[in-house]
Design a protein around this motif. Structure first.
Motif, PDB file in Angstrom:
ATOM      1  N   GLY A   1       3.454   4.485 -14.862  1.00  0.00           N
ATOM      2  CA  GLY A   1       2.968   5.055 -16.111  1.00  0.00           C
ATOM      3  C   GLY A   1       2.270   6.382 -15.932  1.00  0.00           C
ATOM      4  N   MET A   2       2.163   6.828 -14.689  1.00  0.00           N
ATOM      5  CA  MET A   2       1.425   8.050 -14.382  1.00  0.00           C
ATOM      6  C   MET A   2       2.267   9.298 -14.643  1.00  0.00           C
TER       7      MET A   2
ATOM      8  N   VAL B   1       0.840  -1.199   0.000  1.00  0.00           N
ATOM      9  CA  VAL B   1       0.000   0.000   0.000  1.00  0.00           C
ATOM     10  C   VAL B   1       0.874   1.248   0.000  1.00  0.00           C
ATOM     11  N   ASN B   2       0.545   2.199  -0.872  1.00  0.00           N
ATOM     12  CA  ASN B   2       1.220   3.497  -0.926  1.00  0.00           C
ATOM     13  C   ASN B   2       0.222   4.614  -0.665  1.00  0.00           C
ATOM     14  N   TYR B   3       0.650   5.617   0.068  1.00  0.00           N
ATOM     15  CA  TYR B   3      -0.134   6.838   0.230  1.00  0.00           C
ATOM     16  C   TYR B   3       0.533   7.925  -0.603  1.00  0.00           C
ATOM     17  N   ILE B   4      -0.240   8.532  -1.500  1.00  0.00           N
ATOM     18  CA  ILE B   4       0.289   9.571  -2.390  1.00  0.00           C
ATOM     19  C   ILE B   4      -0.549  10.830  -2.172  1.00  0.00           C
ATOM     20  N   GLY B   5      -0.080  11.699  -1.291  1.00  0.00           N
ATOM     21  CA  GLY B   5      -0.824  12.893  -0.935  1.00  0.00           C
ATOM     22  C   GLY B   5      -0.466  14.094  -1.785  1.00  0.00           C
ATOM     23  N   ASN B   6      -1.190  15.176  -1.552  1.00  0.00           N
ATOM     24  CA  ASN B   6      -0.954  16.439  -2.264  1.00  0.00           C
ATOM     25  C   ASN B   6      -1.050  16.245  -3.778  1.00  0.00           C
ATOM     26  N   SER B   7      -1.975  15.388  -4.196  1.00  0.00           N
ATOM     27  CA  SER B   7      -2.133  15.046  -5.616  1.00  0.00           C
ATOM     28  C   SER B   7      -3.620  15.022  -5.947  1.00  0.00           C
ATOM     29  N   THR B   8      -4.040  15.901  -6.841  1.00  0.00           N
ATOM     30  CA  THR B   8      -5.460  16.125  -7.074  1.00  0.00           C
ATOM     31  C   THR B   8      -5.924  15.581  -8.410  1.00  0.00           C
ATOM     32  N   LEU B   9      -6.954  14.736  -8.369  1.00  0.00           N
ATOM     33  CA  LEU B   9      -7.583  14.245  -9.587  1.00  0.00           C
ATOM     34  C   LEU B   9      -8.224  15.405 -10.324  1.00  0.00           C
ATOM     35  N   GLY B  10      -7.988  15.467 -11.640  1.00  0.00           N
ATOM     36  CA  GLY B  10      -8.526  16.550 -12.446  1.00  0.00           C
ATOM     37  C   GLY B  10      -7.611  17.743 -12.547  1.00  0.00           C
ATOM     38  N   LYS B  11      -6.520  17.711 -11.786  1.00  0.00           N
ATOM     39  CA  LYS B  11      -5.537  18.799 -11.813  1.00  0.00           C
ATOM     40  C   LYS B  11      -4.134  18.254 -12.036  1.00  0.00           C
ATOM     41  N   ASP B  12      -3.668  17.400 -11.141  1.00  0.00           N
ATOM     42  CA  ASP B  12      -2.321  16.839 -11.247  1.00  0.00           C
ATOM     43  C   ASP B  12      -2.281  15.590 -12.120  1.00  0.00           C
ATOM     44  N   PHE B  13      -3.391  14.908 -12.214  1.00  0.00           N
ATOM     45  CA  PHE B  13      -3.512  13.734 -13.085  1.00  0.00           C
ATOM     46  C   PHE B  13      -4.979  13.593 -13.462  1.00  0.00           C
ATOM     47  N   SER B  14      -5.252  12.820 -14.503  1.00  0.00           N
ATOM     48  CA  SER B  14      -6.614  12.717 -15.017  1.00  0.00           C
ATOM     49  C   SER B  14      -7.202  11.330 -14.776  1.00  0.00           C
ATOM     50  N   PHE B  15      -8.505  11.250 -14.954  1.00  0.00           N
ATOM     51  CA  PHE B  15      -9.194   9.966 -14.865  1.00  0.00           C
ATOM     52  C   PHE B  15      -8.717   9.031 -15.969  1.00  0.00           C
ATOM     53  N   VAL B  16      -8.431   9.592 -17.138  1.00  0.00           N
ATOM     54  CA  VAL B  16      -7.894   8.796 -18.251  1.00  0.00           C
ATOM     55  C   VAL B  16      -6.541   8.204 -17.870  1.00  0.00           C
ATOM     56  N   ASP B  17      -5.706   8.984 -17.191  1.00  0.00           N
ATOM     57  CA  ASP B  17      -4.409   8.470 -16.705  1.00  0.00           C
ATOM     58  C   ASP B  17      -4.620   7.256 -15.807  1.00  0.00           C
ATOM     59  N   LEU B  18      -5.595   7.353 -14.907  1.00  0.00           N
ATOM     60  CA  LEU B  18      -5.838   6.270 -13.961  1.00  0.00           C
ATOM     61  C   LEU B  18      -6.286   4.997 -14.667  1.00  0.00           C
TER      62      LEU B  18
ATOM     63  N   LYS C   1     -10.091 -11.566  -9.918  1.00  0.00           N
ATOM     64  CA  LYS C   1      -9.747 -12.990  -9.843  1.00  0.00           C
ATOM     65  C   LYS C   1      -9.085 -13.465 -11.133  1.00  0.00           C
ATOM     66  N   GLY C   2      -8.013 -14.184 -10.959  1.00  0.00           N
ATOM     67  CA  GLY C   2      -7.305 -14.742 -12.103  1.00  0.00           C
ATOM     68  C   GLY C   2      -6.294 -13.807 -12.725  1.00  0.00           C
ATOM     69  N   MET C   3      -6.335 -12.510 -12.353  1.00  0.00           N
ATOM     70  CA  MET C   3      -5.374 -11.561 -12.928  1.00  0.00           C
ATOM     71  C   MET C   3      -4.048 -11.656 -12.183  1.00  0.00           C
ATOM     72  N   GLN C   4      -2.970 -11.849 -12.899  1.00  0.00           N
ATOM     73  CA  GLN C   4      -1.645 -11.977 -12.301  1.00  0.00           C
ATOM     74  C   GLN C   4      -0.750 -10.789 -12.654  1.00  0.00           C
ATOM     75  N   GLU C   5      -0.607 -10.529 -13.947  1.00  0.00           N
ATOM     76  CA  GLU C   5       0.248  -9.439 -14.406  1.00  0.00           C
ATOM     77  C   GLU C   5      -0.561  -8.157 -14.462  1.00  0.00           C
ATOM     78  N   GLY C   6      -0.085  -7.110 -13.827  1.00  0.00           N
ATOM     79  CA  GLY C   6      -0.845  -5.877 -13.774  1.00  0.00           C
ATOM     80  C   GLY C   6      -0.385  -4.832 -14.771  1.00  0.00           C
ATOM     81  N   LYS C   7      -1.177  -3.759 -14.882  1.00  0.00           N
ATOM     82  CA  LYS C   7      -0.814  -2.605 -15.693  1.00  0.00           C
ATOM     83  C   LYS C   7       0.364  -1.894 -15.029  1.00  0.00           C
ATOM     84  N   PRO C   8       0.898  -0.840 -15.644  1.00  0.00           N
ATOM     85  CA  PRO C   8       2.101  -0.210 -15.086  1.00  0.00           C
ATOM     86  C   PRO C   8       1.897   0.501 -13.751  1.00  0.00           C
ATOM     87  N   GLY C   9       0.652   0.828 -13.395  1.00  0.00           N
ATOM     88  CA  GLY C   9       0.434   1.530 -12.137  1.00  0.00           C
ATOM     89  C   GLY C   9       1.063   2.903 -12.152  1.00  0.00           C
ATOM     90  N   ARG C  10       1.609   3.320 -11.027  1.00  0.00           N
ATOM     91  CA  ARG C  10       2.134   4.683 -10.917  1.00  0.00           C
ATOM     92  C   ARG C  10       3.318   4.936 -11.844  1.00  0.00           C
TER      93      ARG C  10
END
Length: 468
Positions: free
Chosen positions: A422-423, A96-113, A411-420
């Motif tokens: 790629g952000m 688990v990571n906490y990434i504060g001071n980062s605003t959706l719609g300003k610092d990154f987009s929903f498309v990015d997520l 369920k069944g997913m092993q390999e994930g997307k790039p996560g942060r």
């Protein structure tokens, strides 16, 4: 270590922090949780334990976590904040990571997520008050109860918010726990509030306050109040304060008590007994000597706020008298007026559309969903998905349920997307270690004053505390 969780090297050029602490990485599914409040942490707890190979990144717009647990719960209700001990354990899990001071719609987009994460869980809560929709609502000193909550709880952005307590009477529209909390913070002895993490600004306002009477206005009758018995009991025992409940509103419901289910029955019984039963000698003496009062004025609807001689500030509130009609009410032509210099609306909150690509119901103020599912790979939990209702345990139950759906869909997913990795670059983001520094600074600042902590009120002061 949890299960097969593995540490991978994070790309430092993607995420630089104010501190040098690396974020945690992993090869399994990547989950983004937007919102560092109760819903976000409770959902993260379930996903992290069910999928130890996953990596969950909690994005929060403020440098500090906990949302309304920190900025909404009344400072004198520290027992309600005990859930923070659970959140601390969640944040320290190895996936688990906490990434504060980062605003959706300003610092990154929903498309990015959506591009970078296998699951996106939106839990960013509510940001706006629901309006009364009456003439005069734009007058000075007509505001949201949430504004006062933000002042006494130290929400960034409210450092200089104008709250005028130079009035004998405050009217609060709404009969939920927020209304009760605000009434209590307006009437509780200042010396009792000092030991909690209430802001110094609020204590100063209270020292010069002229408020002696707080009136809580509800559209329906006693059977439909939304506060809980604990909050009501506190108000009946509040030092130097007597309750005013109008007997005629409680006489018709005495015979209905036996048909009510617990705990509703206990709440209504306390209301009825407070309104109709003669207090014992000790309580009667306390009430007679009280210099303050709080009043529950039910079956009333606000229809207009009227200005004083300056034409700018509220001086009166007009209320229409309602009569019960089954589970609802019918508004009559009978009008009453209350002289007041401060009107607070507390009729609910609503969420905002943080990013234009998020599906959003602007009328209901929620992200449309079915059991938390919004679209493939996208979920919502907490008040953003349900609307503002219930207490923290209700938020917990909702978050657990939605987290279960996330786990099922992974369920069944092993390999994930790039996560942060790629952000977009977030140069000013804060980590959990940064928050612990802020927390230490606050606790040290509170000690000389005998307080739990002295909250850092501005984002700038929080970031400076990290650097120092």
């Amino acid at each position: 270590m949890l299960g097969s969780w593995q540490v991978l090297r994070c790309k430092s050029q993607v995420f630089r922090n104010l501190s040098t602490t690396s974020l945690k990485c992993g090869s399994g599914p990547k989950v983004a949780v937007v919102g560092g409040g109760a819903a976000g942490f409770y959902a993260t707890q379930q996903i992290a334990k069910a999928r130890p190979d996953s990596v969950i990144d909690i994005f929060e717009k403020l440098p500090v976590p906990f949302g309304l647990v920190r900025f909404g719960v009344a400072p004198d209700h520290q027992d309600v904040k005990k859930c923070i001990s659970t959140f601390n354990k969640v944040a320290e899990l190895p996936n688990v990571n906490y990434i504060g001071n980062s605003t959706l719609g300003k610092d990154f987009s929903f498309v990015d997520l959506k591009r970078c994460y296998d699951s996106v869980l939106l839990t960013y809560g509510t940001d706006e008050d629901r309006k009364l929709g009456i003439p005069g609502e734009d007058l000075r000193n007509v505001m949201g109860a949430r504004d006062l909550v933000s002042v006494y709880n130290g929400l960034p952005g409210y450092e200089t918010f104008p709250v005028d307590l130079d009035t004998d009477t405050v009217v609060i529209i709404g009969v939920g726990n927020v209304s009760i909390d605000v009434a209590r913070l307006l009437l509780s002895p200042v010396d009792q509030l000092r030991k909690f993490d209430v802001t110094e600004a609020w204590l100063e306002k209270r020292l010069t306050s002229k408020v002696k009477r707080v009136v809580l206005v509800g559209r329906r009758g006693p059977l439909h109040v939304s506060f809980t018995i604990k909050e009501l009991r506190e108000m009946t025992k509040l030092e130097n304060t007597r309750p005013i409940l109008h007997k005629e509103q409680y006489l018709p419901i005495q015979d209905m008590l036996a048909k009510l289910e617990r705990p509703r029955k206990r709440l209504i019984e306390l209301l009825v007994n407070t309104a109709l039963k003669e207090p014992d000698a000790k309580t009667a003496e306390r009430y007679n000597n009280a210099k303050q009062s709080w009043e529950l004025q039910l079956l009333r609807s606000p229809v207009e706020a009227l200005p004083g001689p300056d034409g700018k500030s509220v001086a009166k509130l007009r209320l229409a008298v309602n009569i019960p009609k089954g589970d609802s009410v019918e508004q009559t032509d009978q009008i009453e007026e209350i002289e007041t210099g401060l009107v607070l609306r507390s009729i609910g909150y609503k969420s905002i559309q943080a990013d234009p690509d998020i599906k959003f119901d602007s009328k209901k103020g929620i992200v449309p969903n079915e059991d938390g599912r919004v679209s493939p790979g996208v979920y919502t939990a907490g008040w953003l998905g349900t609307g503002p209702r219930g207490v923290i345990i209700d938020t917990m139950n909702n978050a657990f349920k939605v987290a279960g759906n996330v786990i099922e869909d992974l369920k069944g997913m092993q390999e994930g997307k790039p996560g942060r990795e790629g952000m977009p670059h977030l140069p000013g983001h804060t980590t959990w270690q940064d928050w612990k520094k802020i927390e230490q600074v606050e606790e040290e600042a509170g000690k000389p004053k005998g307080k739990l902590r002295e909250k850092l009120w501005t984002v700038e002061s929080m970031l400076n505390a990290i650097k120092s």
